[in-house]
Scaffold this motif. Structure first.
Motif, PDB file in Angstrom:
ATOM      1  N   ASP A   1       0.867  -1.177   0.000  1.00 45.81           N
ATOM      2  CA  ASP A   1       0.000   0.000   0.000  1.00 45.81           C
ATOM      3  C   ASP A   1       0.904   1.228   0.000  1.00 45.81           C
ATOM      4  O   ASP A   1       1.990   1.211   0.583  1.00 45.81           O
ATOM      5  CB  ASP A   1      -0.882   0.017   1.246  1.00 45.81           C
ATOM      6  CG  ASP A   1      -1.763  -1.225   1.346  1.00 45.81           C
ATOM      7  OD1 ASP A   1      -2.190  -1.744   0.295  1.00 45.81           O
ATOM      8  OD2 ASP A   1      -1.998  -1.680   2.481  1.00 45.81           O
ATOM      9  N   PHE A   2       0.479   2.291  -0.655  1.00 46.30           N
ATOM     10  CA  PHE A   2       1.283   3.510  -0.607  1.00 46.30           C
ATOM     11  C   PHE A   2       0.416   4.708  -0.268  1.00 46.30           C
ATOM     12  O   PHE A   2      -0.779   4.748  -0.547  1.00 46.30           O
ATOM     13  CB  PHE A   2       2.052   3.739  -1.914  1.00 46.30           C
ATOM     14  CG  PHE A   2       1.217   4.189  -3.090  1.00 46.30           C
ATOM     15  CD1 PHE A   2       0.873   5.524  -3.256  1.00 46.30           C
ATOM     16  CD2 PHE A   2       0.797   3.268  -4.046  1.00 46.30           C
ATOM     17  CE1 PHE A   2       0.109   5.938  -4.339  1.00 46.30           C
ATOM     18  CE2 PHE A   2       0.041   3.670  -5.141  1.00 46.30           C
ATOM     19  CZ  PHE A   2      -0.306   5.013  -5.288  1.00 46.30           C
ATOM     20  N   THR A   3       1.064   5.677   0.381  1.00 47.31           N
ATOM     21  CA  THR A   3       0.462   6.972   0.677  1.00 47.31           C
ATOM     22  C   THR A   3       1.338   8.036   0.048  1.00 47.31           C
ATOM     23  O   THR A   3       2.537   8.086   0.304  1.00 47.31           O
ATOM     24  CB  THR A   3       0.366   7.214   2.194  1.00 47.31           C
ATOM     25  OG1 THR A   3      -0.411   6.171   2.796  1.00 47.31           O
ATOM     26  CG2 THR A   3      -0.308   8.553   2.486  1.00 47.31           C
ATOM     27  N   GLN A   4       0.761   8.858  -0.786  1.00 49.01           N
ATOM     28  CA  GLN A   4       1.506   9.889  -1.506  1.00 49.01           C
ATOM     29  C   GLN A   4       1.087  11.265  -1.014  1.00 49.01           C
ATOM     30  O   GLN A   4      -0.096  11.594  -0.988  1.00 49.01           O
ATOM     31  CB  GLN A   4       1.234   9.756  -3.002  1.00 49.01           C
ATOM     32  CG  GLN A   4       1.837  10.857  -3.842  1.00 49.01           C
ATOM     33  CD  GLN A   4       1.414  10.729  -5.289  1.00 49.01           C
ATOM     34  OE1 GLN A   4       1.204   9.626  -5.790  1.00 49.01           O
ATOM     35  NE2 GLN A   4       1.288  11.844  -5.979  1.00 49.01           N
ATOM     36  N   THR A   5       2.064  12.077  -0.617  1.00 51.02           N
ATOM     37  CA  THR A   5       1.778  13.398  -0.072  1.00 51.02           C
ATOM     38  C   THR A   5       2.555  14.453  -0.843  1.00 51.02           C
ATOM     39  O   THR A   5       3.756  14.313  -1.066  1.00 51.02           O
ATOM     40  CB  THR A   5       2.168  13.476   1.415  1.00 51.02           C
ATOM     41  OG1 THR A   5       1.534  12.406   2.127  1.00 51.02           O
ATOM     42  CG2 THR A   5       1.758  14.803   2.024  1.00 51.02           C
TER      43      THR A   5
ATOM     44  N   ARG B 299       5.106   6.857   1.049  1.00 55.71           N
ATOM     45  CA  ARG B 299       5.391   5.938   2.140  1.00 55.71           C
ATOM     46  C   ARG B 299       4.724   4.609   1.842  1.00 55.71           C
ATOM     47  O   ARG B 299       3.566   4.562   1.422  1.00 55.71           O
ATOM     48  CB  ARG B 299       4.898   6.502   3.473  1.00 55.71           C
ATOM     49  CG  ARG B 299       5.472   7.874   3.809  1.00 55.71           C
ATOM     50  CD  ARG B 299       5.169   8.256   5.234  1.00 55.71           C
ATOM     51  NE  ARG B 299       5.939   7.452   6.167  1.00 55.71           N
ATOM     52  CZ  ARG B 299       5.850   7.555   7.488  1.00 55.71           C
ATOM     53  NH1 ARG B 299       4.992   8.403   8.017  1.00 55.71           N
ATOM     54  NH2 ARG B 299       6.594   6.801   8.272  1.00 55.71           N
ATOM     55  N   LEU B 300       5.454   3.532   2.062  1.00 53.03           N
ATOM     56  CA  LEU B 300       4.943   2.189   1.802  1.00 53.03           C
ATOM     57  C   LEU B 300       4.532   1.511   3.104  1.00 53.03           C
ATOM     58  O   LEU B 300       5.103   1.776   4.167  1.00 53.03           O
ATOM     59  CB  LEU B 300       6.010   1.341   1.114  1.00 53.03           C
ATOM     60  CG  LEU B 300       6.554   1.861  -0.218  1.00 53.03           C
ATOM     61  CD1 LEU B 300       7.598   0.893  -0.775  1.00 53.03           C
ATOM     62  CD2 LEU B 300       5.440   2.096  -1.220  1.00 53.03           C
ATOM     63  N   ALA B 301       3.559   0.615   3.006  1.00 55.83           N
ATOM     64  CA  ALA B 301       3.106  -0.163   4.157  1.00 55.83           C
ATOM     65  C   ALA B 301       2.612  -1.515   3.655  1.00 55.83           C
ATOM     66  O   ALA B 301       2.273  -1.682   2.484  1.00 55.83           O
ATOM     67  CB  ALA B 301       1.990   0.565   4.904  1.00 55.83           C
TER      68      ALA B 301
END
Length: 221
Positions: free
Chosen positions: A59-63, A193-195
């Motif tokens: 999963d990724f979160t892009q900011t 950020r990866l999770a």
């Protein structure tokens, strides 16, 4: 005012050719001066960690620089294939077939393509070439955190990517890629950020294809 959609579409402002990629404690450390230090990690560790990944889903979160955040799922497969699939409310898809990086915009039915070598993502997709040749260790102040800044000084228009690894004995090479920060030539910063990283999963090559929106208006599922 710049929106997340316009930031995503800005060439090379992050995940490369797309501006993929907050201020997090680890990422903040890379902005500090880099005095001499005894690093527990090396460029070879970073290369081994990346090249040890045959397949991965995460999963990724892009900011973006204004703090706007979008989420999605990333799939990687050696050699050189990667897919960033955003949540349904973001009508974009980013795919690499091993040779070129393609951004598909389903809102305006547009396709843009760049050579992988012109993108900061080259460090992820071809670590032996990019990380070894253009990488530089940065001081994190933590022996269990490895920070590598990658940029070609002869081609500043390609931007820069800083890869952050955390020591993890269960990850390939003993170091796990947890996030990266990309900076384009206009100093636009994007953080990814990866999770929930999963390694060695079955991934079909068809994952890295797409339907051309210029011929079909509906986003593939």
């Amino acid at each position: 005012m710049t929106t997340m959609k316009s930031t995503l579409r800005r060439p090379f402002a992050g995940l490369a050719s797309l501006a993929l990629i907050g201020a997090v404690p680890v990422a903040g450390a890379i902005a500090l001066p880099a005095p001499a230090f005894a690093a527990s990690g090396t460029l070879d560790n970073a290369v081994a960690a990346l090249r040890g990944i045959e397949t991965m889903r995460a999963d990724f979160t892009q900011t973006d620089r204004s703090g706007q955040t979008v989420r999605g799922k990333m799939t990687l497969k050696r050699p050189g294939k990667i897919r960033f699939e955003y949540a349904d409310d973001v009508p974009l898809l980013i795919v690499s077939n091993g040779k070129s990086l393609t951004m598909i915009d389903y809102e305006v039915n547009q396709v843009q393509r760049w050579p992988i070598s012109n993108s900061p993502l080259g460090a992820l997709l071809d670590p032996n070439r990019d990380v070894k040749k253009y990488g530089k260790l940065r001081n994190t102040g933590n022996p269990d955190v490895l920070s590598v800044e990658v940029r070609d000084p002869n081609k500043p228009e390609y931007g820069m990517i800083t890869l952050i690894f955390v020591r993890n004995g269960k990850a390939p090479g003993g170091w796990e890629l947890t996030n990266w920060v990309a900076l384009d030539a206009q100093n636009n910063r994007t953080t990814v950020r990866l999770a929930n990283q999963r390694y060695g999963v079955s991934v079909s090559n068809s994952t890295f294809t797409y339907k051309d929106p210029r011929r079909a208006s509906r986003r593939p599922r």
